[in-house]
Design a protein around this motif. Sequence first.
Motif, PDB file in Angstrom:
ATOM      1  N   ALA A 145       1.047  -1.247   0.032  1.00 43.83           N
ATOM      2  CA  ALA A 145       0.060  -0.110   0.078  1.00 43.83           C
ATOM      3  C   ALA A 145       0.791   1.333  -0.081  1.00 43.83           C
ATOM      4  CB  ALA A 145      -0.940  -0.031   1.262  1.00 43.83           C
ATOM      5  N   LYS A 146       1.983   1.339   0.683  1.00 43.40           N
ATOM      6  CA  LYS A 146       2.868   2.367   0.774  1.00 43.40           C
ATOM      7  C   LYS A 146       3.644   2.635  -0.571  1.00 43.40           C
ATOM      8  CE  LYS A 146       3.558   1.898   5.636  1.00 43.40           C
ATOM      9  NZ  LYS A 146       4.457   1.930   6.828  1.00 43.40           N
ATOM     10  N   ARG A 148       2.599   1.800  -3.566  1.00 47.50           N
ATOM     11  CA  ARG A 148       1.396   2.060  -4.586  1.00 47.50           C
ATOM     12  C   ARG A 148       1.324   3.510  -4.522  1.00 47.50           C
ATOM     13  NH1 ARG A 148      -1.088  -2.724  -3.115  1.00 47.50           N
ATOM     14  NH2 ARG A 148      -1.031  -4.226  -4.778  1.00 47.50           N
ATOM     15  N   GLN A 149       1.861   4.455  -3.551  1.00 49.62           N
ATOM     16  CA  GLN A 149       1.748   5.699  -3.404  1.00 49.62           C
ATOM     17  C   GLN A 149       2.692   6.371  -4.384  1.00 49.62           C
ATOM     18  OE1 GLN A 149       1.610   6.568   0.806  1.00 49.62           O
ATOM     19  NE2 GLN A 149      -0.597   5.784   1.006  1.00 49.62           N
ATOM     20  N   GLU A 152       3.709   5.555 -10.735  1.00 50.84           N
ATOM     21  CA  GLU A 152       3.553   4.035 -11.184  1.00 50.84           C
ATOM     22  C   GLU A 152       4.831   3.381 -11.557  1.00 50.84           C
ATOM     23  OE1 GLU A 152       0.763   2.326 -14.772  1.00 50.84           O
ATOM     24  OE2 GLU A 152       0.103   4.252 -13.915  1.00 50.84           O
TER      25      GLU A 152
END
Length: 162
Positions: A145-146, A148-149, A152
């Motif tokens: 999740a981290k 994905r910030q 891309e």
Amino acid sequence: MRRDEYYFQIGQNIKEITELRQRDNEATNSLLRELLTKEYRLMDGKCREYYEKSSRQTRKNISDEAVELVERLSSAGQLAELEETVNRYQSDIMARFRHDLPDLKADDYKLFLYSILGFSSTAISVFLKTEKIESVYNRKRRLKAKIRQLPETTAGKYLSYL
């Protein structure tokens, strides 16, 4: 017209050369990753055995050498050496990971390093000294999740190791 065609052809040649080099780099990185993974596959098997036979009695029955290896691969000195090796053969991936995600916990960096080396979640659980393998799965989920910030292309590269 000839001049435009000439420059167009030069551009095409540059594009082809760039694509070939990119494929070569990807193949080389894949090969290096595979070699690093093979080197630690035996250790991964021992970690699985260590995790699955986690009662006090069965842990005593596992060879002292395997336990010593687990401790050594969990030590700060060995981790630094592993990270240096990964950086050398994987285009400074750990250095870039630390730079891009500077506020992670030490165990998150270890998780990522062990993942690059191809260790299973079971082995990582042993290295991180967690009682439950679910802890590793949860940590991976939070780490993803981290990641994905991030932009891309950067995120995709890091996620490919998890």
